[in-house]
Design a protein around this motif. Structure first.
Motif, PDB file in Angstrom:
ATOM      1  N   ALA A 169      66.140  27.455  45.717  1.00 49.59           N
ATOM      2  CA  ALA A 169      66.168  28.693  46.499  1.00 49.59           C
ATOM      3  C   ALA A 169      67.508  28.869  47.198  1.00 49.59           C
ATOM      4  O   ALA A 169      68.018  29.988  47.335  1.00 49.59           O
ATOM      5  CB  ALA A 169      65.029  28.700  47.515  1.00 49.59           C
ATOM      6  N   ALA A 170      68.109  27.762  47.648  1.00 50.98           N
ATOM      7  CA  ALA A 170      69.392  27.829  48.350  1.00 50.98           C
ATOM      8  C   ALA A 170      70.522  28.285  47.443  1.00 50.98           C
ATOM      9  O   ALA A 170      71.603  28.648  47.919  1.00 50.98           O
ATOM     10  CB  ALA A 170      69.719  26.473  48.967  1.00 50.98           C
ATOM     11  N   GLU A 171      70.312  28.239  46.118  1.00 51.18           N
ATOM     12  CA  GLU A 171      71.340  28.671  45.172  1.00 51.18           C
ATOM     13  C   GLU A 171      71.279  30.172  44.889  1.00 51.18           C
ATOM     14  O   GLU A 171      72.113  30.697  44.165  1.00 51.18           O
ATOM     15  CB  GLU A 171      71.198  27.889  43.858  1.00 51.18           C
ATOM     16  N   LEU A 172      70.277  30.844  45.472  1.00 52.39           N
ATOM     17  CA  LEU A 172      70.091  32.279  45.252  1.00 52.39           C
ATOM     18  C   LEU A 172      70.426  33.053  46.523  1.00 52.39           C
ATOM     19  O   LEU A 172      70.123  32.606  47.631  1.00 52.39           O
ATOM     20  CB  LEU A 172      68.642  32.574  44.849  1.00 52.39           C
ATOM     21  N   SER A 173      71.045  34.193  46.378  1.00 48.41           N
ATOM     22  CA  SER A 173      71.328  35.065  47.516  1.00 48.41           C
ATOM     23  C   SER A 173      71.336  36.506  47.038  1.00 48.41           C
ATOM     24  O   SER A 173      71.476  36.794  45.842  1.00 48.41           O
ATOM     25  CB  SER A 173      72.672  34.708  48.172  1.00 48.41           C
ATOM     26  N   LEU A 174      71.189  37.436  48.004  1.00 43.77           N
ATOM     27  CA  LEU A 174      71.105  38.856  47.671  1.00 43.77           C
ATOM     28  C   LEU A 174      72.254  39.606  48.322  1.00 43.77           C
ATOM     29  O   LEU A 174      72.461  39.518  49.539  1.00 43.77           O
ATOM     30  CB  LEU A 174      69.773  39.438  48.149  1.00 43.77           C
ATOM     31  N   GLY A 175      73.010  40.337  47.502  1.00 46.59           N
ATOM     32  CA  GLY A 175      74.054  41.215  48.008  1.00 46.59           C
ATOM     33  C   GLY A 175      75.317  40.489  48.414  1.00 46.59           C
ATOM     34  O   GLY A 175      75.366  39.257  48.498  1.00 46.59           O
ATOM     35  N   THR A 176      76.333  41.297  48.701  1.00 46.48           N
ATOM     36  CA  THR A 176      77.619  40.727  49.108  1.00 46.48           C
ATOM     37  C   THR A 176      77.527  40.054  50.470  1.00 46.48           C
ATOM     38  O   THR A 176      78.397  39.249  50.818  1.00 46.48           O
ATOM     39  CB  THR A 176      78.680  41.827  49.148  1.00 46.48           C
ATOM     40  N   PHE A 180      72.611  37.068  43.298  1.00 44.70           N
ATOM     41  CA  PHE A 180      73.591  36.051  42.893  1.00 44.70           C
ATOM     42  C   PHE A 180      72.905  34.696  42.715  1.00 44.70           C
ATOM     43  O   PHE A 180      72.085  34.288  43.555  1.00 44.70           O
ATOM     44  CB  PHE A 180      74.696  35.913  43.942  1.00 44.70           C
ATOM     45  N   TYR A 181      73.250  34.027  41.625  1.00 49.90           N
ATOM     46  CA  TYR A 181      72.859  32.632  41.431  1.00 49.90           C
ATOM     47  C   TYR A 181      74.146  31.815  41.388  1.00 49.90           C
ATOM     48  O   TYR A 181      74.988  31.987  40.503  1.00 49.90           O
ATOM     49  CB  TYR A 181      72.078  32.445  40.130  1.00 49.90           C
ATOM     50  N   LYS A 182      74.320  30.925  42.381  1.00 52.65           N
ATOM     51  CA  LYS A 182      75.519  30.090  42.485  1.00 52.65           C
ATOM     52  C   LYS A 182      75.071  28.632  42.528  1.00 52.65           C
ATOM     53  O   LYS A 182      74.716  28.105  43.590  1.00 52.65           O
ATOM     54  CB  LYS A 182      76.311  30.452  43.739  1.00 52.65           C
ATOM     55  N   PRO A 183      75.069  27.965  41.367  1.00 61.88           N
ATOM     56  CA  PRO A 183      74.555  26.585  41.323  1.00 61.88           C
ATOM     57  C   PRO A 183      75.460  25.632  42.088  1.00 61.88           C
ATOM     58  O   PRO A 183      76.681  25.786  42.111  1.00 61.88           O
ATOM     59  CB  PRO A 183      74.545  26.271  39.822  1.00 61.88           C
ATOM     60  N   THR A 184      74.832  24.674  42.711  1.00 57.69           N
ATOM     61  CA  THR A 184      75.591  23.628  43.400  1.00 57.69           C
ATOM     62  C   THR A 184      76.063  22.590  42.389  1.00 57.69           C
ATOM     63  O   THR A 184      75.525  22.475  41.278  1.00 57.69           O
ATOM     64  CB  THR A 184      74.717  22.954  44.466  1.00 57.69           C
ATOM     65  N   HIS A 185      77.097  21.829  42.768  1.00 58.66           N
ATOM     66  CA  HIS A 185      77.632  20.807  41.864  1.00 58.66           C
ATOM     67  C   HIS A 185      76.624  19.680  41.682  1.00 58.66           C
ATOM     68  O   HIS A 185      75.851  19.354  42.587  1.00 58.66           O
ATOM     69  CB  HIS A 185      78.938  20.242  42.412  1.00 58.66           C
ATOM     70  N   SER A 186      76.651  19.102  40.496  1.00 56.38           N
ATOM     71  CA  SER A 186      75.812  17.934  40.247  1.00 56.38           C
ATOM     72  C   SER A 186      76.453  16.724  40.914  1.00 56.38           C
ATOM     73  O   SER A 186      77.496  16.814  41.571  1.00 56.38           O
ATOM     74  CB  SER A 186      75.669  17.710  38.735  1.00 56.38           C
ATOM     75  N   GLY A 187      75.856  15.563  40.724  1.00 60.35           N
ATOM     76  CA  GLY A 187      76.396  14.356  41.339  1.00 60.35           C
ATOM     77  C   GLY A 187      77.805  14.033  40.878  1.00 60.35           C
ATOM     78  O   GLY A 187      78.572  13.409  41.600  1.00 60.35           O
TER      79      GLY A 187
END
Length: 298
Positions: free
Chosen positions: A35-42, A84-91
């Protein structure tokens, strides 16, 4: 036969807000997004607090929030935002296992009249899709009592009376709107194109009946609020028609209240004292076409 999967992104365009539902398995790969990788709008609005037991993440925002933009077309108000979907970095910072994605979202609201509508399910293309839906604005036109305090109980009039009309549009949750009456037509039958017919408001907001000698017809100033418009029309009947019955239909339209009145968006009455057309708002120039009949179409 296998059931069709639920859409990865769904939207509901409501009167004052939009609700976006995102499937955790966004790409259908079996790897749920956080859920933290998703956001709405600018403005990067976060979703509602997630429930780990649910397979969906939900966003709820007012139409003008989260950095949304508004486009005004001749027929619609279109609110746009982006998921927006902004994936976090893996290990391992040297590798990635997911690619960012953007899903444009639109809500369409017709400017001109009430229409029934429903959400349109998006089609998913990798990393890009469009979600659109329509919701209606609620227009009303009422005959009011002499004090403009409530709707008139009777629709019977004597010649010499004044008909008090009030037009309104429900605009809660939108950017402020200003209501206009493009045309009002009186006919002797329910068919607004039948004959005889009298257009007492015409040319995109010219109250042409106010030009007639010995009438007090006029738009009423000031407005009660931008999304409401009042006007007076002296009672009349069709000559030679023994039914003494009129059907009145009006075409209502809105524009953003921040947009200055212009020849397309106007409410003009003829002032017999000055012999000139006068606008309810704006400069006299926007009413100049009421005499020439060359007003541009909205």
């Amino acid at each position: 036969r296998a059931l069709s999967p639920r859409p990865a992104v769904a939207v509901r365009c409501q009167e004052g807000q939009l609700a976006v539902t995102v499937r955790r398995d966004l790409f259908g790969t079996g790897r749920p997004v956080r859920a933290a990788e998703l956001s709405l709008g600018t403005a990067s609005c976060p979703p509602l607090p997630p429930n780990p037991a649910q397979a969906f993440v939900t966003f709820v925002a007012a139409l003008h929030e989260c950095g949304s933009t508004l486009q005004v077309t001749p027929d619609s108000l279109i609110y746009r935002t982006t998921l927006f979907y902004k994936p976090t970095h893996s290990g391992n910072p040297l590798i990635v296992r997911a690619t960012p994605a953007e899903v444009p979202i639109e809500c369409h609201y017709p400017r001109r009249s009430n229409v029934s509508s429903g959400a349109v399910n998006p089609t998913w293309a990798p990393f890009h899709s469009t979600v659109a839906a329509e919701e209606r604005l609620r227009f009303s036109l009422r005959l009011m009592d002499d004090e403009w305090s409530r709707e008139r109980l009777s629709n019977g009039f004597q010649l010499g009376d004044s008909l008090r009309f009030q037009a309104d549009v429900t605009s809660e949750g939108h950017v402020p709107l200003r209501l206009f009456v493009d045309q009002c037509v009186a006919t002797a039958s329910p068919d607004r194109s039948s004959s005889p017919r009298y257009a007492f408001i015409d040319l995109g907001g010219c109250l042409v009946d106010s030009r007639v000698e010995d009438t007090g017809s006029a738009f009423v100033s000031p407005r009660p609020r931008p999304e409401s418009l009042r006007f007076l029309v002296d009672a009349f009947k069709f000559a030679g028609d023994a039914r003494n019955l009129l059907y009145i239909s009006c075409h209502l339209r809105v524009s953003p209240a921040a947009e200055a009145p212009n020849p397309w968006n106007k409410a003009c009455s003829f002032s017999k004292a000055s012999g000139l057309w006068a606008p309810l708002e704006g400069t006299a120039a926007i009413c100049s076409c009421c005499d020439t009949g060359s007003c541009p179409s909205p």
